[in-house]
Design a protein around this motif. Structure first.
Motif, PDB file in Angstrom:
ATOM      1  N   VAL A 121       0.866  -1.171   0.000  1.00  0.00           N
ATOM      2  CA  VAL A 121       0.000   0.000   0.000  1.00  0.00           C
ATOM      3  C   VAL A 121       0.908   1.228   0.000  1.00  0.00           C
ATOM      4  O   VAL A 121       2.051   1.147   0.415  1.00  0.00           O
ATOM      5  CB  VAL A 121      -0.898   0.088   1.242  1.00  0.00           C
ATOM      6  CG1 VAL A 121      -1.964  -0.968   1.205  1.00  0.00           C
ATOM      7  CG2 VAL A 121      -0.084  -0.018   2.525  1.00  0.00           C
ATOM      8  N   ASN A 122       0.383   2.339  -0.505  1.00  0.00           N
ATOM      9  CA  ASN A 122       1.145   3.574  -0.356  1.00  0.00           C
ATOM     10  C   ASN A 122       0.487   4.442   0.697  1.00  0.00           C
ATOM     11  O   ASN A 122      -0.731   4.483   0.825  1.00  0.00           O
ATOM     12  CB  ASN A 122       1.299   4.304  -1.695  1.00  0.00           C
ATOM     13  CG  ASN A 122      -0.013   4.524  -2.387  1.00  0.00           C
ATOM     14  OD1 ASN A 122      -1.055   4.127  -1.900  1.00  0.00           O
ATOM     15  ND2 ASN A 122       0.025   5.168  -3.534  1.00  0.00           N
ATOM     16  N   PRO A 156     -10.226   6.556   6.639  1.00  0.00           N
ATOM     17  CA  PRO A 156     -11.566   6.347   6.069  1.00  0.00           C
ATOM     18  C   PRO A 156     -12.212   5.112   6.688  1.00  0.00           C
ATOM     19  O   PRO A 156     -11.518   4.194   7.120  1.00  0.00           O
ATOM     20  CB  PRO A 156     -11.307   6.122   4.570  1.00  0.00           C
ATOM     21  CG  PRO A 156      -9.847   6.285   4.356  1.00  0.00           C
ATOM     22  CD  PRO A 156      -9.167   6.263   5.676  1.00  0.00           C
ATOM     23  N   PRO A 165     -15.270   0.096   3.570  1.00  0.00           N
ATOM     24  CA  PRO A 165     -16.234   0.270   2.467  1.00  0.00           C
ATOM     25  C   PRO A 165     -17.398  -0.707   2.550  1.00  0.00           C
ATOM     26  O   PRO A 165     -17.301  -1.747   3.189  1.00  0.00           O
ATOM     27  CB  PRO A 165     -15.389  -0.024   1.233  1.00  0.00           C
ATOM     28  CG  PRO A 165     -14.354  -0.980   1.712  1.00  0.00           C
ATOM     29  CD  PRO A 165     -14.045  -0.573   3.123  1.00  0.00           C
ATOM     30  N   GLU A 202     -13.654  -3.542 -11.552  1.00  0.00           N
ATOM     31  CA  GLU A 202     -12.996  -2.342 -11.019  1.00  0.00           C
ATOM     32  C   GLU A 202     -13.554  -1.971  -9.649  1.00  0.00           C
ATOM     33  O   GLU A 202     -12.827  -1.559  -8.756  1.00  0.00           O
ATOM     34  CB  GLU A 202     -13.160  -1.152 -11.974  1.00  0.00           C
ATOM     35  CG  GLU A 202     -12.330  -1.226 -13.241  1.00  0.00           C
ATOM     36  CD  GLU A 202     -10.862  -1.567 -13.017  1.00  0.00           C
ATOM     37  OE1 GLU A 202     -10.195  -0.857 -12.267  1.00  0.00           O
ATOM     38  OE2 GLU A 202     -10.394  -2.561 -13.607  1.00  0.00           O
ATOM     39  N   GLN A 203     -14.877  -2.105  -9.505  1.00  0.00           N
ATOM     40  CA  GLN A 203     -15.480  -1.772  -8.210  1.00  0.00           C
ATOM     41  C   GLN A 203     -14.935  -2.660  -7.104  1.00  0.00           C
ATOM     42  O   GLN A 203     -14.656  -2.194  -6.005  1.00  0.00           O
ATOM     43  CB  GLN A 203     -17.000  -1.921  -8.281  1.00  0.00           C
ATOM     44  CG  GLN A 203     -17.679  -0.816  -9.061  1.00  0.00           C
ATOM     45  CD  GLN A 203     -19.146  -1.117  -9.300  1.00  0.00           C
ATOM     46  OE1 GLN A 203     -19.830  -1.635  -8.422  1.00  0.00           O
ATOM     47  NE2 GLN A 203     -19.624  -0.816 -10.478  1.00  0.00           N
ATOM     48  N   TYR A 256     -12.077  -4.149  -7.111  1.00  0.00           N
ATOM     49  CA  TYR A 256     -10.683  -3.747  -6.886  1.00  0.00           C
ATOM     50  C   TYR A 256     -10.635  -2.530  -5.959  1.00  0.00           C
ATOM     51  O   TYR A 256      -9.867  -2.485  -4.997  1.00  0.00           O
ATOM     52  CB  TYR A 256     -10.005  -3.425  -8.220  1.00  0.00           C
ATOM     53  CG  TYR A 256      -8.591  -2.901  -8.067  1.00  0.00           C
ATOM     54  CD1 TYR A 256      -7.522  -3.771  -7.854  1.00  0.00           C
ATOM     55  CD2 TYR A 256      -8.320  -1.530  -8.112  1.00  0.00           C
ATOM     56  CE1 TYR A 256      -6.237  -3.294  -7.688  1.00  0.00           C
ATOM     57  CE2 TYR A 256      -7.034  -1.049  -7.949  1.00  0.00           C
ATOM     58  CZ  TYR A 256      -5.998  -1.931  -7.736  1.00  0.00           C
ATOM     59  OH  TYR A 256      -4.723  -1.453  -7.572  1.00  0.00           O
ATOM     60  N   ILE A 257     -11.486  -1.561  -6.253  1.00  0.00           N
ATOM     61  CA  ILE A 257     -11.482  -0.339  -5.442  1.00  0.00           C
ATOM     62  C   ILE A 257     -11.950  -0.632  -4.022  1.00  0.00           C
ATOM     63  O   ILE A 257     -11.405  -0.108  -3.049  1.00  0.00           O
ATOM     64  CB  ILE A 257     -12.348   0.744  -6.113  1.00  0.00           C
ATOM     65  CG1 ILE A 257     -11.642   1.228  -7.380  1.00  0.00           C
ATOM     66  CG2 ILE A 257     -12.624   1.903  -5.161  1.00  0.00           C
ATOM     67  CD1 ILE A 257     -12.437   2.193  -8.213  1.00  0.00           C
ATOM     68  N   MET A 265      -9.097  -1.948  -2.230  1.00  0.00           N
ATOM     69  CA  MET A 265      -8.166  -0.856  -1.930  1.00  0.00           C
ATOM     70  C   MET A 265      -8.664  -0.048  -0.738  1.00  0.00           C
ATOM     71  O   MET A 265      -7.895   0.362   0.128  1.00  0.00           O
ATOM     72  CB  MET A 265      -8.032   0.070  -3.143  1.00  0.00           C
ATOM     73  CG  MET A 265      -7.104  -0.456  -4.202  1.00  0.00           C
ATOM     74  SD  MET A 265      -5.403  -0.434  -3.601  1.00  0.00           S
ATOM     75  CE  MET A 265      -4.798  -1.965  -4.195  1.00  0.00           C
ATOM     76  N   MET A 266      -9.985   0.213  -0.715  1.00  0.00           N
ATOM     77  CA  MET A 266     -10.555   0.985   0.391  1.00  0.00           C
ATOM     78  C   MET A 266     -10.415   0.217   1.698  1.00  0.00           C
ATOM     79  O   MET A 266     -10.144   0.792   2.748  1.00  0.00           O
ATOM     80  CB  MET A 266     -12.027   1.276   0.124  1.00  0.00           C
ATOM     81  CG  MET A 266     -12.268   2.298  -0.960  1.00  0.00           C
ATOM     82  SD  MET A 266     -14.044   2.418  -1.269  1.00  0.00           S
ATOM     83  CE  MET A 266     -14.154   4.112  -1.794  1.00  0.00           C
ATOM     84  N   THR A 297      -6.865   0.456   2.694  1.00  0.00           N
ATOM     85  CA  THR A 297      -6.599   1.820   3.143  1.00  0.00           C
ATOM     86  C   THR A 297      -7.081   1.999   4.568  1.00  0.00           C
ATOM     87  O   THR A 297      -6.369   2.495   5.437  1.00  0.00           O
ATOM     88  CB  THR A 297      -7.323   2.827   2.223  1.00  0.00           C
ATOM     89  OG1 THR A 297      -6.952   2.555   0.882  1.00  0.00           O
ATOM     90  CG2 THR A 297      -6.952   4.241   2.569  1.00  0.00           C
ATOM     91  N   LEU A 334      -4.252   2.209   7.420  1.00  0.00           N
ATOM     92  CA  LEU A 334      -4.071   3.552   7.967  1.00  0.00           C
ATOM     93  C   LEU A 334      -4.308   3.530   9.459  1.00  0.00           C
ATOM     94  O   LEU A 334      -3.683   4.266  10.212  1.00  0.00           O
ATOM     95  CB  LEU A 334      -4.990   4.545   7.277  1.00  0.00           C
ATOM     96  CG  LEU A 334      -4.319   5.164   6.076  1.00  0.00           C
ATOM     97  CD1 LEU A 334      -5.299   5.983   5.269  1.00  0.00           C
ATOM     98  CD2 LEU A 334      -3.148   6.044   6.495  1.00  0.00           C
TER      99      LEU A 334
END
Lengths: 528, 534
Positions: free
Chosen positions: B204-205, B213, B216, B229-230, B232-233, B236-237, B240, B244
């Motif tokens: 992760v960056n 956040p 999701p 794509e959804q 994948y996102i 990612m969420m 994140t 984080l």
């Protein structure tokens, strides 16, 4: 190329019109999508190819004039005055362009300016002066969908590019010490033909790079005698004695080539490769990231055919693209991750966000450092992965999934949540205490869902409101679980029939904000 | 990979397993994995600190192509001074007087801007590997960068990265099951291919820890392009949000840095990494991007500034990590996609090939690996030749730093095997390489047309001796042996089979004196003098 023909089973619809406008411009609004539905595909595409003249008030004071005189002294009041003005203008250029994208009517123009900016890359990291940068920006603006070959030549001798990739320092000398391969390499690799063709074979050799560099010698950006050595001129000059006019072999052709010949030779000897390279990039920008499938490759091939037949005019290629069945197929809908501009500016545009300090003309009483300090939106967009006029490197923004990496998602989700809830504050500036980036949730909801506004109450209106907002803001229809989630956000758990947008006691404003916040946090909002 | 192996590896890395509470939907998986017969079933909850393998690698990526010649300078080489002054209107050489000398070389020294690194070198914490490159050097930044990050050959196109594949094989359940802390972190806004696996991104960056956040919503999954794509996102969420939270926790546990860093981006990134390590984050690989090393113009001025930033950031980081008490398990590695051309272009240099890199840390075997760059024998593009493939460095990192066996590296190194270099102290080296990558030996071989031992360095040697040789006949190659004899003709090291150049010999056990290296094939015998001094 197979055209999109509406049929009763697959009609020209809100979803289709929204898809077209989202791809061709940034953040289309409800009224624009509805008009496109009414007017039909052809008329809408025609509208997209309408140029427009932006409001210049933020930058008109200094554009198309000789850049500021840089003092010779490297320090002192005079120097710092110059420094703040220069940095202020650079920031101002980014802010002006951001506002232009938001104020754009239905037009493809800004999307294409962005495309060329990300293609023929330069950066304020090397190009100091905003005046020089604006000249190149204007070139993209004036040639948004005109001739690619001519544009490539114009860019090759553009002052900003000559500075950015060292073309001005590439000249002939007895010992060959000043042949700088930088621009020649990127011209071939990134701007025109690409490293390899579709079969993976090299399109050029290291010797071609070197010989192209020789042919490109002789162009300079004249320095002003009054400017402490800054590259000042807005027009480049050709200086014959700096040009290497010896016979060189480039892509197999021998001759005493110059810059124009290099461009000619690339477009002649690598016609198919260049057309495919650029059309692939257009495909990635407008259609889908998946360029490897047989279907995609066939489509790109067809685009390349049109490009070659049209002698490198861009408009015919895009016209065909936007009216094709392939473009409107489900496979290519709602699958592109939003760029920083799409995310930030798209959101501000569709909500018609007011109270944006970055967009206000500089009040006369402010100090020269004002606009530099007032660098709020460009920095927010940088956090989302896209700082205008500062691309990460000469290959430009990578795009695609890099837009939604964790470190880009954090500021995005934060920004959208703050806008929805009306809790954005200015960073490090006098506005600290005041909220900025405001919009009227009730008015917005009523525009998007007039039926919800008209009917006094009832469960239908709540659902109708959620559905209409989702249709406008999400990349495809919300599924059942999302509808439940969104409706819950709007109703705070209360039954839907209690909804009444006109009843202030129900705090409709707050609840619409909560609904939008929930919507912006969905993966479907991150795509278009 | 079998479940049991996976768990063993997982345990041996010291990376904390996901807490059961955080991964509630997947609890069943764990129950299954932690079966009674598994000896590790009791060790999920905590942090399994393992003595050798909670090691951390921090990669500093100098994107743009750093000029190795002007970083680690051959200040006794007339060819270098001739070439760097030959045509330039400006002298692009580093004056011998200015070069920072080191005690075990009379030919190489640091650029003056690398003073902090020179200090660390004096403490035995810096290993310089010279002449690193790869066959068929590509002169494009982007292509060469892809090659370096993916670990591919110049003619292979690979989306995944060497560490991504390595981690993916170790943790096959990622990202279905998220650990508490990320395996790999790229600091900043970029997320490149280094940590990209064949199927998923293992890194992760992180740029900003001020906002975490929420997790999701899980929508219905569809197999359309948009659906993919959804999903994948959403992943990612999820990452994140999860990571984080752990970064924020590490920030609060670290309570700030222990030393002061310069106030600029690279140093800030390094300071962040130090806080993550100091705050107990279990991440094993960090990547810090330090871009814009492409000095076509004004190289002297700009590289000086960049080297200063680099060395100051590395120095502060090293001291910080020492103060955090974590120095034993942290190593820094610099990488850059190529060096620069020997002959300058005006005040700058064009894209080159072979170059040096730095490995810094307490457990590093301080010193120089590789012979000095040779400015008189250049490749076809007039660039420096390489002697070490950059993947030899990777193999050394995986093998010596992460304790991976040869078999664990095959995916990471694309089914090729590379001889490791003696980068870390107290490491048992596998001395003999393997023949299935013949390209590796091609370039050094082509320098001298004749068969035999082509180079022996360093001279005198004290720890490890590097030998390069050439044998045109492949049969001879496979049957050749290498040994070391003293002046009385006695073999002091047993004969070793070899098939790969360069080869490394451990000479730590030998007394000072003169020796002969012997390369013997069934028909011929080649020798070269060797000096050992301690």
């Amino acid at each position: 190329m197979e055209k999109f023909i509406p049929t009763p089973a697959n009609p020209w619809s809100y979803a289709k019109a929204a898809h077209l406008l989202r791809r061709a411009m940034i953040g289309p609004k409800e009224a624009e999508i509805r008009r496109a539905v009414q007017e039909g595909l052809e008329k809408t595409v025609e509208r997209l190819f309408t140029p427009f003249v932006p409001n210049m008030d933020l930058i008109e004071e200094w554009i198309e004039k000789e850049p500021l005189t840089r003092p010779f002294a490297p320090d002192g009041d005079e120097y710092w005055r110059w420094f703040w003005l220069v940095t202020g203008r650079r920031t101002g250029l980014a802010q002006w362009w951001m506002r232009t994208m938001i104020q754009s009517p239905v037009s493809l123009q800004e999307r294409m300016v962005m495309f060329w900016t990300g293609h023929f890359v330069t950066s304020f990291d090397f190009v100091q002066q905003a005046e020089t940068m604006y000249t190149l920006h204007k070139l993209f603006r004036d040639n948004a969908w005109s001739n690619f070959k001519r544009l490539t030549y114009e860019v090759t001798i553009d002052p900003a590019m000559l500075i950015y990739l060292g073309g001005q320092d590439n000249f002939k000398s007895e010992t060959d010490e000043a042949i700088n391969e930088n621009y020649a390499r990127e011209l071939l690799e990134l701007f025109a033909v690409g490293r390899v063709n579709t079969r993976g074979e090299a399109n050029y050799t290291q010797a071609d790079v070197r010989n192209a560099a020789r042919a490109l010698t002789g162009w300079i950006v004249p320095k002003s005698p009054t400017q402490g050595g800054a590259y000042a001129a807005l027009r480049s000059e050709f200086v014959p004695y700096r040009h290497d006019n010896s016979v060189k072999t480039f892509l197999g052709e021998r001759g005493a080539w110059n810059a124009a010949d290099v461009i000619d030779t690339i477009f002649k000897k690598r016609e198919r490769e260049t057309a495919t390279f650029i059309c692939t990039k257009l495909y990635r920008t407008f259609v889908s990231l998946g360029t490897a499938s047989a279907q995609a490759r066939a489509f790109i091939d067809e685009l390349a055919n049109i490009f070659i037949a049209a002698k490198w005019e861009v408009k015919p290629v895009l016209e065909q693209l936007f009216t094709s069945a392939h473009f409107f197929s489900e496979e290519n809908t709602g699958c592109l991750p939003k760029s920083g501009a799409d995310y930030l500016l798209g959101l501000m545009r569709v909500l018609e966000v007011q109270n944006v300090p970055d967009f206000e003309a500089t009040p006369a009483k402010e100090t020269v450092a004002y606009r530099w300090n007032l660098n709020d939106l460009p920095m927010r967009m940088e956090a989302m992965g896209q700082r205008l006029f500062f691309p990460p490197d000469v290959a430009g923004w990578q795009g695609g999934r890099t837009w939604v990496s964790p470190s880009a998602l954090v500021p995005r989700l934060k920004f959208a949540r703050n806008i929805a809830l009306g809790t954005t504050r200015m960073r490090d500036w006098d506005y600290k205490t005041a909220y900025i980036h405001t919009f009227d949730p009730i008015a917005f909801a009523k525009t998007v869902s007039p039926r919800s506004a008209a009917a006094p109450n009832g469960s239908n209106t709540a659902q109708e409101l959620v559905r209409a907002l989702a249709q406008l803001l999400l990349c495809e229809t919300a599924d059942e679980s999302e509808m439940t989630l969104l409706l819950h956000a709007l109703m705070e758990g209360a039954p839907a029939y209690e909804w009444d947008i006109n009843n202030a006691e129900l705090r409709p404003q707050e609840r619409i904000r909560a609904l939008l916040a929930a919507m912006f946090a969905l993966p479907k909002f991150q795509l278009y | 990979m079998k479940r049991r192996d996976f768990l063993t590896l997982l345990a041996s890395t010291g990376i904390a397993m996901p807490s059961l509470a955080a991964a509630a939907p997947q609890t069943r998986m764990y129950a299954h994995a932690a079966s009674p017969e598994n000896p590790l079933s009791g060790s999920f909850s905590g942090t399994l600190t393992h003595s050798s393998s909670d090691n951390v690698l921090v990669i500093l990526r100098l994107f743009g192509g750093n000029d190795g010649l002007n970083s680690f300078v051959p200040y006794n080489d007339d060819e270098y001074y001739y070439a760097r002054r030959k045509t330039a209107t400006q002298d692009l050489s580093i004056p011998a007087e200015a070069v920072l000398k080191i005690k075990n070389s009379t030919t190489m020294g640091f650029h003056p801007a690398l003073k902090p690194l020179h200090t660390l070198y004096g403490e035995g914490k810096v290993c310089v590997v010279q002449n690193v490159g790869y066959p068929e050097q590509d002169l494009s930044h982007f292509r060469s960068n892809d090659i370096w990050l993916s670990g591919s050959n110049a003619d292979e196109y690979k989306e995944s990265g060497w560490l991504g594949r390595f981690l993916e094989e170790r943790y096959p359940d990622y990202p279905r099951i998220l650990p508490d802390d990320p395996f790999a972190v790229e600091v900043g806004r970029n997320l490149g291919r280094t940590f990209m696996g064949e199927h998923t991104h293992l890194g992760v960056n992180i740029a900003d820890t001020s906002f975490v956040p929420s997790k999701p919503h899980q929508s219905l999954q569809k197999l359309t392009a948009s659906g993919v794509e959804q999903e994948y996102i959403r992943q990612m969420m999820m990452q994140t949000s999860t990571f984080l939270r752990s970064a924020t926790r590490a920030e609060s546990l670290a309570k700030g840095n222990r030393v002061e860093y310069p106030d600029e981006d690279w140093a800030r990134s390094m300071a962040f990494v130090a806080r993550m390590i100091g705050g107990g984050m279990k991440t094993q690989v960090y990547l810090v991007n330090m871009p814009l090393w492409d000095f076509h113009l004004d190289q002297l001025r700009d590289q000086n500034y960049f080297l200063t930033r680099l060395a100051n950031a590395m120095f502060a980081f090293q001291r910080d990590i020492e103060a955090f008490g974590a120095a034993k398990r942290v190593t820094m590695l610099t990488v850059s996609e190529f060096g620069r051309r020997v002959t300058p272009t005006l005040s700058g240099t064009d894209h080159g090939a072979g170059s040096c890199l730095f490995v810094v840390g307490e457990r590093v075997q301080g010193g120089i690996i590789g012979r000095d760059p040779d400015c008189s024998r250049l490749d076809a593009n007039e660039n420096l030749r390489w002697t070490y493939d950059f993947r030899q460095i990777y193999a050394s990192m995986l093998g010596q730093w992460f304790g991976a066996r040869e078999a664990d590296m095959t995916t990471a190194l694309m089914q090729r095997r590379y001889t490791q270099l003696p980068i870390f102290r107290n490491h048992q080296l596998r001395m003999v390489g393997v023949a299935n990558d013949e390209e590796n030996s091609l370039q050094s071989a082509s320098i001298l047309a004749q068969d035999g031992i082509t180079a022996v360095f360093p001279q005198p040697a004290s720890d490890v001796l590097t030998l390069e040789y050439r044998l045109t006949d492949s049969l001879a190659q496979h049957s050749a042996v290498l040994s070391l004899v003293d002046m009385q003709g006695r073999r002091v090291l047993p004969p070793q089979a070899l098939s790969f150049s360069p080869t490394l010999l451990n000479v730590r056990s030998l007394p000072s004196g003169h020796y002969l290296a012997l390369l013997e094939t069934p028909h011929k015998r080649y020798s070269a003098p060797v000096q050992i001094f301690r």
